[in-house]
Design a protein around this motif. Structure first.
Motif, mmCIF file in Angstrom:
data_model
loop_
_atom_site.group_PDB
_atom_site.id
_atom_site.type_symbol
_atom_site.label_atom_id
_atom_site.label_comp_id
_atom_site.label_asym_id
_atom_site.label_seq_id
_atom_site.Cartn_x
_atom_site.Cartn_y
_atom_site.Cartn_z
ATOM 1 N N LYS A 1 0.816 -1.208 0.000
ATOM 2 C CA LYS A 1 0.000 0.000 0.000
ATOM 3 C C LYS A 1 0.853 1.261 0.000
ATOM 4 O O LYS A 1 0.559 2.229 -0.694
ATOM 5 C CB LYS A 1 -0.931 -0.013 1.222
ATOM 6 C CG LYS A 1 -1.942 1.116 1.227
ATOM 7 C CD LYS A 1 -2.920 0.967 2.376
ATOM 8 C CE LYS A 1 -3.969 2.073 2.351
ATOM 9 N NZ LYS A 1 -4.945 1.943 3.467
ATOM 10 N N GLU A 2 1.904 1.292 0.794
ATOM 11 C CA GLU A 2 2.790 2.461 0.869
ATOM 12 C C GLU A 2 4.144 2.136 0.245
ATOM 13 O O GLU A 2 5.186 2.485 0.792
ATOM 14 C CB GLU A 2 2.949 2.903 2.329
ATOM 15 C CG GLU A 2 1.654 3.318 3.007
ATOM 16 C CD GLU A 2 1.001 4.513 2.339
ATOM 17 O OE1 GLU A 2 1.737 5.356 1.771
ATOM 18 O OE2 GLU A 2 -0.239 4.616 2.381
ATOM 19 N N ASP A 3 4.126 1.474 -0.884
ATOM 20 C CA ASP A 3 5.357 1.019 -1.544
ATOM 21 C C ASP A 3 6.189 2.209 -2.011
ATOM 22 O O ASP A 3 5.696 3.087 -2.731
ATOM 23 C CB ASP A 3 4.982 0.138 -2.745
ATOM 24 C CG ASP A 3 6.104 -0.805 -3.136
ATOM 25 O OD1 ASP A 3 7.239 -0.322 -3.317
ATOM 26 O OD2 ASP A 3 5.853 -2.010 -3.266
ATOM 27 N N ASP A 4 7.466 2.253 -1.576
ATOM 28 C CA ASP A 4 8.318 3.375 -1.959
ATOM 29 C C ASP A 4 8.826 3.270 -3.392
ATOM 30 O O ASP A 4 9.529 4.167 -3.875
ATOM 31 C CB ASP A 4 9.483 3.533 -0.973
ATOM 32 C CG ASP A 4 10.368 2.289 -0.901
ATOM 33 O OD1 ASP A 4 10.197 1.370 -1.730
ATOM 34 O OD2 ASP A 4 11.234 2.237 0.002
ATOM 35 N N ARG A 5 8.481 2.192 -4.078
ATOM 36 C CA ARG A 5 8.851 2.074 -5.495
ATOM 37 C C ARG A 5 7.877 2.811 -6.406
ATOM 38 O O ARG A 5 8.149 3.006 -7.588
ATOM 39 C CB ARG A 5 8.904 0.595 -5.908
ATOM 40 C CG ARG A 5 9.983 -0.212 -5.213
ATOM 41 C CD ARG A 5 9.848 -1.689 -5.564
ATOM 42 N NE ARG A 5 8.575 -2.233 -5.109
ATOM 43 C CZ ARG A 5 8.013 -3.357 -5.580
ATOM 44 N NH1 ARG A 5 8.637 -4.049 -6.521
ATOM 45 N NH2 ARG A 5 6.858 -3.789 -5.105
ATOM 46 N N LEU A 6 6.726 3.226 -5.867
ATOM 47 C CA LEU A 6 5.747 3.963 -6.652
ATOM 48 C C LEU A 6 6.241 5.387 -6.913
ATOM 49 O O LEU A 6 6.774 6.043 -6.016
ATOM 50 C CB LEU A 6 4.405 4.027 -5.927
ATOM 51 C CG LEU A 6 3.629 2.711 -5.804
ATOM 52 C CD1 LEU A 6 2.493 2.865 -4.807
ATOM 53 C CD2 LEU A 6 3.075 2.273 -7.160
ATOM 54 N N THR A 7 6.068 5.856 -8.138
ATOM 55 C CA THR A 7 6.376 7.253 -8.446
ATOM 56 C C THR A 7 5.203 8.111 -7.968
ATOM 57 O O THR A 7 4.149 7.595 -7.591
ATOM 58 C CB THR A 7 6.576 7.445 -9.956
ATOM 59 O OG1 THR A 7 5.339 7.145 -10.632
ATOM 60 C CG2 THR A 7 7.670 6.521 -10.492
ATOM 61 N N LYS A 8 5.359 9.431 -8.002
ATOM 62 C CA LYS A 8 4.270 10.317 -7.577
ATOM 63 C C LYS A 8 3.058 10.146 -8.498
ATOM 64 O O LYS A 8 1.924 10.018 -8.028
ATOM 65 C CB LYS A 8 4.740 11.768 -7.571
ATOM 66 C CG LYS A 8 5.746 12.085 -6.473
ATOM 67 C CD LYS A 8 6.154 13.552 -6.513
ATOM 68 C CE LYS A 8 7.154 13.861 -5.406
ATOM 69 N NZ LYS A 8 7.589 15.286 -5.436
ATOM 70 N N VAL A 9 3.314 10.183 -9.795
ATOM 71 C CA VAL A 9 2.227 9.975 -10.753
ATOM 72 C C VAL A 9 1.688 8.561 -10.617
ATOM 73 O O VAL A 9 0.471 8.327 -10.645
ATOM 74 C CB VAL A 9 2.699 10.227 -12.201
ATOM 75 C CG1 VAL A 9 1.615 9.824 -13.204
ATOM 76 C CG2 VAL A 9 3.065 11.690 -12.401
ATOM 77 N N GLY A 10 2.593 7.609 -10.439
ATOM 78 C CA GLY A 10 2.196 6.212 -10.323
ATOM 79 C C GLY A 10 1.287 5.958 -9.136
ATOM 80 O O GLY A 10 0.323 5.185 -9.229
ATOM 81 N N ARG A 11 1.575 6.599 -8.010
ATOM 82 C CA ARG A 11 0.732 6.421 -6.819
ATOM 83 C C ARG A 11 -0.685 6.925 -7.095
ATOM 84 O O ARG A 11 -1.670 6.287 -6.722
ATOM 85 C CB ARG A 11 1.343 7.172 -5.630
ATOM 86 C CG ARG A 11 0.664 6.861 -4.306
ATOM 87 C CD ARG A 11 1.371 7.591 -3.161
ATOM 88 N NE ARG A 11 2.771 7.217 -3.078
ATOM 89 C CZ ARG A 11 3.222 6.119 -2.485
ATOM 90 N NH1 ARG A 11 2.355 5.276 -1.931
ATOM 91 N NH2 ARG A 11 4.511 5.853 -2.438
ATOM 92 N N PHE A 12 -0.772 8.072 -7.782
ATOM 93 C CA PHE A 12 -2.094 8.643 -8.101
ATOM 94 C C PHE A 12 -2.879 7.747 -9.046
ATOM 95 O O PHE A 12 -4.047 7.440 -8.794
ATOM 96 C CB PHE A 12 -1.922 10.031 -8.714
ATOM 97 C CG PHE A 12 -3.225 10.663 -9.115
ATOM 98 C CD1 PHE A 12 -3.979 11.372 -8.194
ATOM 99 C CD2 PHE A 12 -3.702 10.537 -10.413
ATOM 100 C CE1 PHE A 12 -5.201 11.941 -8.560
ATOM 101 C CE2 PHE A 12 -4.915 11.106 -10.789
ATOM 102 C CZ PHE A 12 -5.671 11.811 -9.863
#
Length: 211
Positions: free
Chosen positions: A94-105
């Protein structure tokens, strides 16, 4: 429907040939319509991803599909380019630090799934069905519950009752719960059930529900 045979439950597709044919026509119409209606969104997401890190916007990965065969699934990339540089497949937390900012959205709003309309159009997937999984994780699930192979009777789906009510799967416990719900879908599915799943999922996304 599920049938008890010598204490083992055999799961059979509740849809007959005619309903499966209608479902496929709905898939084609829905995929074409979705690609046309959401084409401006495709463009916005594509350039947002490219602008953030100049990497590829579309991500492809092998998944297990109909008949247990592998196919190439397409998504908008939500993670950094070298998300699995250590080699071993990893689930997205859920809070994966591999996600980009755009990717998280786009992941929170399920926009990363839009390219799968192409998978639906060419017949790799359906609008509604079990979410497709990588073989690495399929093998792990089957070691816990071999009934996963009954899902090979179905095309994987963009929309899924299990995803709607069980969310993204980031643990084996959630994977097994997803399997239980997917087998229940296999045993009872109808065209109207599919329409209901699509409607409830779209409404959940539009109202900002996180799942």
């Amino acid at each position: 429907m599920a049938v008890e045979v010598m204490t083992k439950t055999v799961h059979r597709d509740a849809m007959g040939p005619f309903s499966r044919g209608v479902k496929r026509l709905i898939d084609i119409a829905g995929a074409l319509g979705g690609m046309l209606v959401f084409s401006p969104l495709f463009i916005v997401v594509y350039f947002a991803i490219r602008r953030e890190d100049n990497g590829p916007a579309v991500f492809s990965q092998e998944r297990v599909g109909y008949g247990g065969r592998l196919f190439t699934l397409y998504k908008f990339r939500s993670m950094v380019i070298k998300a699995e540089e250590e080699g071993e497949p990893q689930l997205c937390a859920k809070e994966d630090d591999r996600l980009t900012k755009v990717g998280r959205f786009i992941r929170e709003h399920h926009l990363d799934e839009l390219p799968q309309l192409w998978n639906v159009l060419i017949g790799d997937m359906s609008l509604v069905g079990p979410r497709p999984e990588r073989k690495y994780f399929v093998d792990k699930i089957m070691a816990e519950n071999p009934d996963y192979e009954y899902l090979y009777q179905l095309r994987p789906g963009v929309f899924s009752k299990a995803t709607l009510y069980n969310g993204y799967t980031d643990t084996m416990e959630k994977m097994l719960e997803r399997l239980r719900m997917d087998l229940e879908y296999l045993d009872t599915r109808t065209i109207w059930m599919d329409i209901d799943i699509i409607f409830r999922t779209v409404m959940s996304i539009l109202t900002g529900k996180k799942f």
